[in-house]
Structures are given as structure tokens and as C-alpha cells.
Design a protein around this motif. Structure first.
Motif, PDB file in Angstrom:
ATOM      1  N   ARG A 116      -3.405  -1.536   1.075  1.00 50.71           N
ATOM      2  CA  ARG A 116      -2.863  -2.507   1.322  1.00 50.71           C
ATOM      3  C   ARG A 116      -1.659  -2.862   0.113  1.00 50.71           C
ATOM      4  N   ASP A 117      -2.629  -2.703  -1.108  1.00 47.03           N
ATOM      5  CA  ASP A 117      -2.016  -2.677  -2.791  1.00 47.03           C
ATOM      6  C   ASP A 117      -0.615  -1.307  -2.767  1.00 47.03           C
ATOM      7  N   LEU A 118      -1.342  -0.348  -1.915  1.00 50.72           N
ATOM      8  CA  LEU A 118      -0.712   1.183  -2.955  1.00 50.72           C
ATOM      9  C   LEU A 118       0.482   1.353  -2.174  1.00 50.72           C
ATOM     10  N   SER A 119       0.723   0.382  -0.919  1.00 47.75           N
ATOM     11  CA  SER A 119       1.476   0.880   0.370  1.00 47.75           C
ATOM     12  C   SER A 119       2.651  -0.369   0.390  1.00 47.75           C
ATOM     13  N   GLY A 120       3.311  -0.130   0.877  1.00 43.23           N
ATOM     14  CA  GLY A 120       4.906  -0.763   1.396  1.00 43.23           C
ATOM     15  C   GLY A 120       5.931  -0.501   0.917  1.00 43.23           C
ATOM     16  N   ALA A 121       7.258  -1.485   0.925  1.00 45.97           N
ATOM     17  CA  ALA A 121       8.371  -0.550   1.544  1.00 45.97           C
ATOM     18  C   ALA A 121       9.152   0.390  -0.112  1.00 45.97           C
ATOM     19  N   GLY A 122       9.232   1.040  -0.647  1.00 46.19           N
ATOM     20  CA  GLY A 122       9.968   2.095  -0.492  1.00 46.19           C
ATOM     21  C   GLY A 122       8.261   2.790  -1.635  1.00 46.19           C
ATOM     22  N   SER A 123       7.283   2.560  -1.534  1.00 42.46           N
ATOM     23  CA  SER A 123       5.834   3.364  -2.448  1.00 42.46           C
ATOM     24  C   SER A 123       6.686   5.052  -1.674  1.00 42.46           C
ATOM     25  N   PRO A 124       5.622   5.839  -2.725  1.00 40.30           N
ATOM     26  CA  PRO A 124       5.647   6.759  -2.402  1.00 40.30           C
ATOM     27  C   PRO A 124       4.752   7.291  -1.692  1.00 40.30           C
ATOM     28  N   PRO A 125       5.456   8.784  -1.022  1.00 44.08           N
ATOM     29  CA  PRO A 125       4.588   9.691   0.128  1.00 44.08           C
ATOM     30  C   PRO A 125       3.322   9.590  -0.395  1.00 44.08           C
ATOM     31  N   PHE A 126       2.392   9.898   0.159  1.00 42.55           N
ATOM     32  CA  PHE A 126       0.685  10.338   0.392  1.00 42.55           C
ATOM     33  C   PHE A 126       0.093  10.522   1.537  1.00 42.55           C
ATOM     34  N   TRP A 127      -1.300  11.442   1.134  1.00 34.67           N
ATOM     35  CA  TRP A 127      -1.880  11.859   1.733  1.00 34.67           C
ATOM     36  C   TRP A 127      -3.429  11.165   2.190  1.00 34.67           C
ATOM     37  N   PHE A 128      -3.688  10.203   2.992  1.00 31.96           N
ATOM     38  CA  PHE A 128      -5.317   9.378   2.940  1.00 31.96           C
ATOM     39  C   PHE A 128      -6.347  11.156   3.006  1.00 31.96           C
ATOM     40  N   HIS A 129      -7.390  10.199   2.168  1.00 33.84           N
ATOM     41  CA  HIS A 129      -8.333  10.981   2.618  1.00 33.84           C
ATOM     42  C   HIS A 129      -9.433  10.318   3.239  1.00 33.84           C
ATOM     43  N   LEU A 130     -10.660  11.022   4.259  1.00 30.74           N
ATOM     44  CA  LEU A 130     -11.390   9.977   4.199  1.00 30.74           C
ATOM     45  C   LEU A 130     -13.057  10.841   4.888  1.00 30.74           C
ATOM     46  N   TYR A 131     -14.154  10.714   4.932  1.00 33.67           N
ATOM     47  CA  TYR A 131     -15.092  10.742   5.680  1.00 33.67           C
ATOM     48  C   TYR A 131     -15.470  10.436   7.015  1.00 33.67           C
ATOM     49  N   VAL A 132     -15.931  10.895   7.775  1.00 35.15           N
ATOM     50  CA  VAL A 132     -15.420   9.516   9.317  1.00 35.15           C
ATOM     51  C   VAL A 132     -16.815   9.565   8.700  1.00 35.15           C
ATOM     52  N   GLN A 133     -17.034   8.114   9.221  1.00 28.67           N
ATOM     53  CA  GLN A 133     -18.447   7.326   8.648  1.00 28.67           C
ATOM     54  C   GLN A 133     -19.850   7.247  10.144  1.00 28.67           C
TER      55      GLN A 133
END
Length: 347
Positions: A116-133
Motif C-alpha cells: 500500500r505504501d509503495l504503490s499509488g498514482a505515478g509509482s514506478p513499475p514492479f513485480w511482486f514476489h510471494l511464497y504460497v502460504q
């Protein structure tokens, strides 16, 4: 007198000096005797390049397209957890530095800054990493958050059903220090540095369900065996990362650059192959591309930049590797990445 040390090695030394000892060991430690972590780097140095001459290399182009996105170069930032261990701005600085360097960062599920704190209008592109929980509902919630935050792909770790024995890390720091938390996970999440987010029951069925449950492309990270690469493709994954988790899981596992050709040959272009582990020079990037990688991911090196100079340090590390890659391409007579193949190696 100018320092003759390679700039990235200077970053390494400066980061070591600046980081708290426990954070340094967390970053640099690997499994058991740490052979695999050393092999990852050493094997690149053992692959000789074969320069070519009298080729027009006045216009070297390092750009590439990956999962539909045009990139300035094939150097991405691998997921690294808990980056406020290394710099007060943590993942904020990594995201800003990646954008300045024209690359994509993979933001860890275990980041110390929330999506939530990293995203928003104009935020740079990124991929998101996760482990299956273990809690599949939490997994679905993390995927939904990533989609809402504007992530352009999901990267799921396949190679860590259990945590490896990281003796150096366990001696230096086993609990999260005060003021650092996994911001994307519940407040009551396991405070251990390894093992608390893992589920040893995950199978290809779970990976198929993950791929079918999101509109984002899913990348499988942690493939060394060609048969696993084919299973990943059959499960609906959009790409795979040849990785041994930076040598942090199974010591004496094969170096990633040694397994890259077999994985690339097995997939035969069906889906892109990426590789991480041991990239320390622009020539390493060129060698990885020559052996079948569409792109590489760096981990520890950009964190050295983060620790020393925040976002500017991240950008400087990526820029350095890109510049070295462009020079190596020119000297090998391959001014565009699509021209790079095994012929640049003296096999």
C-alpha cells in the motif's frame, strides 16, 4: 591515488563497513559451508569470452522485451526481504533507484514496507514476489493486493519448502530486530528470519491454481532441473528463474550458470528463462544471455548500493553493470542482445 578496486567491490566493502554486523550476515550468509554461494560467482569467471573484430558496434543496444514490457537492459532486481535492515528507506529507495536505472524490481512479500505504501498514482513499475502460504486465503489476499497495487507480474518461489541451515545467520540474528517487520503479513506472523512463511506441502497443483487465479503473469523462481522447468511451463507459468536461492538453501547445489543451458534447451523458447545467483560483472550478464537467459536478476549487489547510498546507490550499481554489458557486447561483436549466443564463448 585512485583506488584500483572494481567499483562493485568497493560498494561491497563500504556496505560491510556501514551495515550492522547482524544485517550484513543476514544478507551475505548462505547454507552450511556456503560452497554454492561461492560457486555461483566463481563459475562465471571460469567461462572465457571470445571477442570478434571489425564489426560495426557504433550503436550498441542493450534493450529487450520481457513479458510484453520493453526494458532498457536485461538486468532486474531480485526479491530481497526486509530491506530496512540495510537502509532506513528500505524498499522505497530500491523502487526509486530501479526506476532511475530503467529496470524492474521484484518486491518481496517479506518487504519491510507495505504494498500500500509503495504503490499509488505515478509509482514506478514492479513485480511482486510471494511464497504460497499455508493459509491459502492469505495467499489469495496477497495476490489481490499485488494486483490492486499495480504489480506487473507475480514471482513465486518454488525451491524453498523448508528453510536451509544458515549457520552464520543463525549465530548472528534469529529474530527480527525492533522497528523492522514484514509489513505485508499479519502482525502475529512468525518473527523468525527463516521458515515462518514456508509451506512444505506445496505441489504443482498449488502452482497451477495460483497461475489460474490471477490476471498477472506468474514467474516461477528456483528451477535448476530441466524437468521442473517443463512442469512449470505445463502449470501455466509465464517464465522461470534458474536459481538456487543465492546458495541459501541446499549447500553444494549446482551453480545456476551451469544449469542454465539445460533449462533453456528443455524449454526451447516456450517461455522466457531468467537466471540469478552470482552476477557481479557486466560480462556475467553477457554470458548468461549467451547461455539462454532472456534476462538476469541481481540481489546482493544492489543491496550493497542501497546500504551505501540509498536510491542513488541502487541506480549506480545497475548503471555500472549495464555499462559493462554494453562494452562487452561491443568487444564481442554483438551490438544487439538478439545477436548474443554461445558463439561469444570460447568453449
Amino acid at each position: 591515488m585512485p583506488d584500483p578496486t572494481h567499483p562493485l567491490d568497493r560498494r561491497h566493502d563500504a556496505a560491510h563497513h556501514r551495515m550492522p554486523p547482524s544485517a550484513w550476515v543476514y544478507l551475505m550468509g548462505a547454507a552450511v559451508d556456503e560452497h554454492t554461494a561461492r560457486w555461483n560467482t566463481a563459475r562465471y569467471a571460469e567461462l572465457p569470452l571470445l571477442p570478434r573484430v571489425c564489426v560495426d558496434v557504433s550503436d550498441v543496444d542493450t534493450s529487450c522485451t520481457l513479458l510484453g514490457t520493453r526494458l532498457d537492459h536485461p538486468i532486474l532486481l531480485a526479491p530481497v526481504a526486509l530491506q530496512r535492515l540495510f537502509h532506513p528507506d528500505g524498499e522505497h529507495a530500491t523502487l526509486a533507484g530501479a526506476a532511475a536505472a530503467g529496470t524492474l524490481p521484484v518486491i518481496s512479500m517479506e518487504s519491510s514496507v507495505s504494498l500500500r505504501d509503495l504503490s499509488g498514482a505515478g509509482s514506478p513499475p514492479f513485480w511482486f514476489h510471494l511464497y504460497v502460504q499455508r493459509d491459502r486465503g492469505l495467499t489469495r489476499e496477497l495476490v489481490a493486493r499485488a494486483e490492486d497495487a499495480g504489480a506487473e507480474a507475480l514471482v513465486t518461489t518454488l525451491d524453498t519448502p523448508v528453510a536451509g541451515h544458515r549457520y552464520r545467520q543463525q549465530a548472528a540474528m534469529t529474530q527480527l530486530p525492533d522497528g523492522v517487520r514484514r509489513a505485508n503479513l499479519p502482525d502475529d506472523a512468525d518473527p523468525r528470519l527463516a521458515g515462518g512463511c514456508l509451506d512444505p506441502s506445496v505441489t504443482w497443483t498449488d502452482i497451477e491454481q495460483l497461475a489460474s487465479a490471477t490476471r498477472l503473469p506468474v514467474v516461477g523462481k528456483g528451477v535448476l532441473h530441466p524437468d521442473d522447468a517443463l512442469r512449470a511451463c505445463a502449470a501455466g507459468l509465464a517464465a522461470v528463474v534458474v536459481s538456487n536461492h543465492g546458495g541459501r538453501n541446499l549447500d553444494t547445489a549446482a551453480a545456476t550458470v551451469d544449469q542454465l543451458p539445460a533449462v533453456a534447451e528443455a524449454l526451447a523458447g516456450r517461455i522466457p528463462v531468467l537466471v540469478d545467483g552470482g552476477i557481479r560483472r557486466g560480462t556475467d550478464v553477457l554470458k548468461a544471455i549467451a547461455l539462454g537467459a532472456a534476462a538476469v536478476l541481481i540481489g546482493r549487489p544492489y543491496v550493497w548500493g542501497l546500504a551505501t547510498d540509498g536510491a542513488d546507490g541502487v541506480r549506480a550499481v545497475v548503471d555500472l553493470l549495464r555499462d559493462e554489458l554494453a562494452t562487452a557486447m561491443a568487444l564481442c561483436g554483438t551490438p544487439r542482445l538478439e545477436l548474443v549466443d554461445e558463439k561469444v564463448l570460447a568453449r
